[in-house]
Scaffold this motif. Structure first.
Motif, mmCIF file in Angstrom:
data_model
loop_
_atom_site.group_PDB
_atom_site.id
_atom_site.type_symbol
_atom_site.label_atom_id
_atom_site.label_comp_id
_atom_site.label_asym_id
_atom_site.label_seq_id
_atom_site.Cartn_x
_atom_site.Cartn_y
_atom_site.Cartn_z
ATOM 1 N N ILE A 71 0.846 -1.191 0.000
ATOM 2 C CA ILE A 71 0.000 0.000 0.000
ATOM 3 C C ILE A 71 0.885 1.246 0.000
ATOM 4 N N MET A 94 1.723 4.735 1.773
ATOM 5 C CA MET A 94 1.596 5.240 3.132
ATOM 6 C C MET A 94 2.365 6.546 3.281
ATOM 7 N N THR A 104 3.174 12.577 9.721
ATOM 8 C CA THR A 104 1.826 12.356 10.232
ATOM 9 C C THR A 104 1.753 12.889 11.653
ATOM 10 N N ARG A 123 -9.468 11.875 9.512
ATOM 11 C CA ARG A 123 -9.996 11.290 10.749
ATOM 12 C C ARG A 123 -10.417 12.366 11.757
ATOM 13 N N LYS A 126 1.582 14.680 2.401
ATOM 14 C CA LYS A 126 1.804 13.687 1.347
ATOM 15 C C LYS A 126 2.985 14.013 0.444
ATOM 16 N N ARG A 130 -2.965 8.424 -2.573
ATOM 17 C CA ARG A 130 -3.634 8.489 -1.281
ATOM 18 C C ARG A 130 -3.099 7.376 -0.377
ATOM 19 N N PRO A 131 -2.884 7.659 0.896
ATOM 20 C CA PRO A 131 -2.490 6.588 1.809
ATOM 21 C C PRO A 131 -3.526 5.466 1.807
ATOM 22 N N GLY A 132 -3.043 4.233 1.721
ATOM 23 C CA GLY A 132 -3.933 3.084 1.692
ATOM 24 C C GLY A 132 -4.189 2.536 0.308
ATOM 25 N N TYR A 188 -3.736 0.482 -2.989
ATOM 26 C CA TYR A 188 -3.110 -0.821 -3.202
ATOM 27 C C TYR A 188 -2.088 -0.740 -4.339
#
Length: 303
Positions: free
Chosen positions: A69, A71, A77, A203, A224, A291-293, A295
Motif C-alpha cells: 500500500i 503510506m 503524520t 480522521r 503527502k 492516497r495513503p492506503g 493498493y
C-alpha cells in the motif's frame, strides 16, 4: 410362410451383429508431447508449458510480485491531541481540507483555562511586588544586622511565588499560549487548537458542542509530499530485499502507469502469524492522486 420366417430370422441376426461392434475411439495424444494451438494470426502457441512472464513494468523475468500500500511516513503524520479537555466551541476545517502549520483548527471552551490564566496573572503581579520587597530588605540588611531575618523571609516568599508563576507559565506554554500575550492582551475566553504541521485533515473527531477529554485526538494531519510504499514480503523472498534496491510498481486505479521507488527500510522481526516482514520504499516521483492506503503491486528491478 416359411420364407417370411426365414427372412425375419436373418434380419434379426444382422441387427444383433451390428450392435455388438464397438465404435473406434479417437486416438489420444501421446503423453509428454507438446500440444500447440494456432492463434488467429497464424502463430503457434505451446499450451503445455508456461513461459516466464516478463512485464512491461520491470522487464525482469522470474521476478516475484509483492503486494503493498501507499503510506505516509510517521514523521509526516501528526495526531492533534488535547492537553486540556473541553467542549468544542468552533470548528474551522473539514475532512480532507489542506491546512498550514499554526493554522487554527478549532476553539475549545473550558472554565479551567480561564482559571489558569487568572492564576498566572495573579502570580506574576505578586512576584513583581515580592521581588521589589526582597531587594528592599536586602538593602536594609546590609546596614542593620538585626534585619537579616526579614531578608531571608522575603527571599523565601519571593522564590515560592516565582515557582508558582513559572508553573502557570509552563502550563500555558504547553497549551500553545505565550504568557507574554496574556500580560499584554488579557484573559482569553477560548483555547485555540492549532495545526502542528502543514498537510491535510483526516480522521476528524470533532463537532460543535462535543466534549473531548484530555489526550483525546481531535484529528490527524498528513503531509503527502514524501510518500512511501509499504510492501509485504514473505520469508522465502526476504533474501531479495536490500536497502538501495530499486522497485517498479503500479497503483490500483491508475491503469498500467509504472512508478519507481527505492527501498529505504526493512523490518527485522517476522510477523508471527504469516511469517512476513514489511519493506518500505520511498517513491521517486509522486502524484497528487496518491492516497495513503492505495493498493500497489511491485517488482524488484534487477541490474
Amino acid at each position: 410362410m416359411k420364407r417370411k420366417i426365414l427372412y425375419c430370422l436373418c434380419t434379426s441376426l444382422f441387427l444383433l451383429a451390428g450392435c455388438s461392434e464397438k465404435p473406434s475411439s479417437p486416438s489420444a495424444p501421446d503423453e509428454g508431447k507438446d500440444t500447440t494451438v494456432i492463434a488467429a494470426n497464424g502463430s503457434a502457441t505451446d499450451t503445455t508449458t508456461t513461459p516466464d512472464v516478463v512485464t512491461s513494468a520491470t522487464n525482469v523475468a522470474k521476478s516475484p510480485t509483492f503486494n503493498g500500500i501507499i503510506m505516509v511516513p510517521p514523521q509526516h503524520t501528526a495526531t492533534l491531541s488535547l492537553t486540556m479537555g473541553g467542549k468544542i466551541h468552533s470548528l474551522l476545517v473539514m475532512p480532507g481540507q489542506a491546512v498550514r502549520q499554526g493554522q487554527t483548527i478549532a476553539s475549545l471552551e473550558n472554565p479551567e483555562f480561564i482559571d489558569l490564566q487568572e492564576q498566572f496573572l495573579d502570580a506574576h503581579a505578586q512576584l513583581e511586588y515580592l521581588e521589589k520587597e526582597y531587594h528592599r530588605q536586602q538593602a536594609l540588611g546590609n546596614q542593620d544586622a538585626s534585619s537579616r531575618k526579614k531578608v531571608e523571609q522575603s527571599k523565601a516568599e519571593y522564590r515560592v511565588m516565582k515557582s508558582k508563576c513559572d508553573a502557570a507559565s509552563s502550563r500555558l506554554t504547553l497549551l500553545g499560549i505565550q504568557p507574554a500575550s496574556i500580560l499584554s492582551n488579557g484573559i482569553r475566553p477560548y483555547l485555540n487548537i492549532k495545526a502542528p504541521i502543514s498537510g491535510y485533515v483526516v480522521r476528524l473527531n470533532a463537532n460543535l458542542g462535543k466534549y473531548l477529554e484530555t489526550g483525546q485526538p481531535v484529528c490527524d494531519i498528513i503531509n503527502k509530499s514524501q510518500p512511501l510504499i509499504q510492501l509485504t514480503v514473505y520469508e522465502k523472498d526476504i533474501h531479495l530485499m536490500a536497502t538501495g534496491e530499486e522497485v517498479a510498481f503500479r497503483v490500483n486505479g491508475l491503469g498500467k502507469q509504472t512508478f519507481h521507488a527505492t527501498i529505504t527500510s526493512i523490518e527485522q522481526a517476522l510477523n508471527e502469524n504469516d511469517y512476513s516482514i514489511k519493506v518500505y520504499a520511498r517513491i521517486k516521483s509522486t502524484l497528487p492522486l496518491f492516497r495513503p492506503g492505495m493498493y500497489v503491486r511491485a517488482r524488484i528491478i534487477e541490474s
